[in-house]
Design a protein around this motif. Structure first.
Motif, PDB file in Angstrom:
ATOM      1  N   ILE A 136       0.833  -1.202   0.000  1.00 53.76           N
ATOM      2  CA  ILE A 136       0.000   0.000   0.000  1.00 53.76           C
ATOM      3  C   ILE A 136       0.869   1.255   0.000  1.00 53.76           C
ATOM      4  N   SER A 137       1.957   1.232   0.752  1.00 59.08           N
ATOM      5  CA  SER A 137       2.852   2.394   0.842  1.00 59.08           C
ATOM      6  C   SER A 137       3.516   2.686  -0.492  1.00 59.08           C
ATOM      7  N   VAL A 138       3.927   1.633  -1.220  1.00 57.43           N
ATOM      8  CA  VAL A 138       4.547   1.821  -2.541  1.00 57.43           C
ATOM      9  C   VAL A 138       3.544   2.424  -3.520  1.00 57.43           C
ATOM     10  N   VAL A 139       2.329   1.875  -3.538  1.00 58.59           N
ATOM     11  CA  VAL A 139       1.291   2.384  -4.443  1.00 58.59           C
ATOM     12  C   VAL A 139       0.954   3.829  -4.108  1.00 58.59           C
ATOM     13  N   PHE A 140       0.837   4.128  -2.818  1.00 59.24           N
ATOM     14  CA  PHE A 140       0.497   5.484  -2.391  1.00 59.24           C
ATOM     15  C   PHE A 140       1.592   6.474  -2.773  1.00 59.24           C
ATOM     16  N   ALA A 141       2.851   6.044  -2.689  1.00 56.23           N
ATOM     17  CA  ALA A 141       3.968   6.911  -3.062  1.00 56.23           C
ATOM     18  C   ALA A 141       3.904   7.261  -4.553  1.00 56.23           C
ATOM     19  N   TRP A 142       3.641   6.259  -5.402  1.00 53.55           N
ATOM     20  CA  TRP A 142       3.568   6.511  -6.839  1.00 53.55           C
ATOM     21  C   TRP A 142       2.332   7.331  -7.206  1.00 53.55           C
ATOM     22  N   VAL A 143       1.232   7.077  -6.548  1.00 50.51           N
ATOM     23  CA  VAL A 143       0.020   7.872  -6.793  1.00 50.51           C
ATOM     24  C   VAL A 143       0.264   9.333  -6.440  1.00 50.51           C
ATOM     25  N   THR A 144       0.977   9.571  -5.336  1.00 53.43           N
ATOM     26  CA  THR A 144       1.306  10.939  -4.914  1.00 53.43           C
ATOM     27  C   THR A 144       2.123  11.656  -5.973  1.00 53.43           C
ATOM     28  N   VAL A 145       3.157  10.987  -6.481  1.00 53.17           N
ATOM     29  CA  VAL A 145       4.028  11.601  -7.492  1.00 53.17           C
ATOM     30  C   VAL A 145       3.265  11.874  -8.779  1.00 53.17           C
ATOM     31  N   VAL A 146       2.470  10.911  -9.231  1.00 53.74           N
ATOM     32  CA  VAL A 146       1.711  11.083 -10.478  1.00 53.74           C
ATOM     33  C   VAL A 146       0.711  12.229 -10.339  1.00 53.74           C
ATOM     34  N   MET A 147       0.031  12.283  -9.192  1.00 51.87           N
ATOM     35  CA  MET A 147      -0.957  13.342  -8.969  1.00 51.87           C
ATOM     36  C   MET A 147      -0.294  14.709  -8.998  1.00 51.87           C
ATOM     37  N   GLU A 148       0.823  14.860  -8.315  1.00 49.52           N
ATOM     38  CA  GLU A 148       1.518  16.147  -8.292  1.00 49.52           C
ATOM     39  C   GLU A 148       2.052  16.519  -9.666  1.00 49.52           C
ATOM     40  N   LEU A 149       2.526  15.533 -10.412  1.00 49.92           N
ATOM     41  CA  LEU A 149       3.037  15.805 -11.765  1.00 49.92           C
ATOM     42  C   LEU A 149       1.915  16.271 -12.680  1.00 49.92           C
ATOM     43  N   VAL A 150       0.766  15.627 -12.601  1.00 47.58           N
ATOM     44  CA  VAL A 150      -0.386  16.022 -13.415  1.00 47.58           C
ATOM     45  C   VAL A 150      -0.814  17.449 -13.066  1.00 47.58           C
ATOM     46  N   VAL A 151      -0.839  17.766 -11.780  1.00 50.31           N
ATOM     47  CA  VAL A 151      -1.223  19.107 -11.338  1.00 50.31           C
ATOM     48  C   VAL A 151      -0.227  20.146 -11.835  1.00 50.31           C
ATOM     49  N   ALA A 152       1.069  19.844 -11.742  1.00 52.18           N
ATOM     50  CA  ALA A 152       2.092  20.791 -12.191  1.00 52.18           C
ATOM     51  C   ALA A 152       1.967  21.071 -13.690  1.00 52.18           C
TER      52      ALA A 152
END
Length: 284
Positions: free
Chosen positions: A197-213
């Motif tokens: 869960i921690s690995v998936v959450f880490a990648w979701v966080t990065v993807v979300m921030e990249l999309v927002v940027a």
């Protein structure tokens, strides 16, 4: 209905509203830092408030903004390696508003806010990608088992709190031992499969921030951009009360947003974070 009309009219002038909220958060932040370096801050506050009281109607300079900016600069000078990231962001936001008070160019102000916001979010993405501990999920795994993340939700599950207390005690005992003997502990998971869960959450966080940027860079006024951006802010607040930083992000969103409902959402986020700052809840 009259009050709804007043609220809508206030939201339409988003630059004035965002600047007022920024001043509110800025004053609260400066107040929390007031005890540091009082020898230098006292004369700055005295001169600034005295000038504002007697000269605010006679000169065109934004005295309050200048005074608070100087106080931010004092803290930055004496504690450059100690102040949090949002201190730097606050300085650039205040500087943008100060410059705007002289040139009165809305397009320049909004472009400065946009660029600052893109840099902040994109830098966060780069920092996470460069951190092996974050991308491996170790950061979320460690923080979750210590109860630092999602703390307000975990409080509803007493059995999870017991695991967190046990993990914290074991970590405290480990820190008290000699590091040269190589002792280690295994943390108890508050959730099954927490490592995955921690690995998936880490990648979701990065993807979300990249999309927002990317969205903020190319479509800074789009409704979808601000839906993603507001969702990111709320997600971070649910994970951890980063009140000061999230308030500044919401204010930047308010500067750029044209949708009244999303503007209202940003205002609610800022006021909520401001209350948490005043009551000393979260990380401000």
């Amino acid at each position: 209905m009259k009050y709804l009309t007043v609220i809508k009219d206030t939201l339409k002038d988003q630059i004035a509203l965002a600047s007022q909220l920024l001043l509110l958060v800025l004053a609260a932040y400066v107040f929390t830092m007031a005890e540091e370096h009082r020898r230098w801050k006292t004369p700055v506050l005295f001169i600034g408030l005295l000038s504002w009281f007697f000269l605010r109607h006679r000169i065109k300079h934004p005295i309050i903004w200048i005074t608070l900016f100087v106080l931010l600069a004092v803290d930055l000078y004496f504690k450059y390696f100690w102040v949090a990231n949002h201190h730097f962001m606050l300085i650039f936001m205040v500087l943008s508003v100060l410059i705007y008070s002289y040139h009165k160019r809305t397009d320049i102000l909004l472009k400065n806010i946009q660029i600052l916001l893109v840099i902040v979010v994109l830098t966060s993405v780069v920092q996470k990608l460069m951190s092996t501990q974050f991308m491996s999920g170790d950061f979320y795994y460690y923080m979750s088992n210590r109860g630092v993340l999602f703390r307000n939700f975990i409080n509803f599950f007493p059995e999870k709190l017991e695991i967190i207390k046990s993990n914290s005690k074991n970590l405290f005992d480990l820190h008290a031992t000699d590091p040269n003997i190589g002792e280690h502990i295994v943390l108890k998971n508050i959730l099954p499969n927490l490592g995955l869960i921690s690995v998936v959450f880490a990648w979701v966080t990065v993807v979300m921030e990249l999309v927002v940027a990317i969205a903020l860079l190319f479509k800074p006024r789009s409704v979808w951009t601000h839906l993603f951006f507001a969702a990111m802010i709320l997600g971070i607040l649910c994970t951890r009360f980063e009140t000061g930083f999230m308030a500044l992000l919401a204010i930047c969103g308010l500067y750029l947003c044209r949708n009244l409902y999303l503007q209202l959402l940003y205002v609610l986020i800022v006021i909520g974070c401001f209350i948490l700052i005043l009551t000393k809840l979260g990380f401000h």
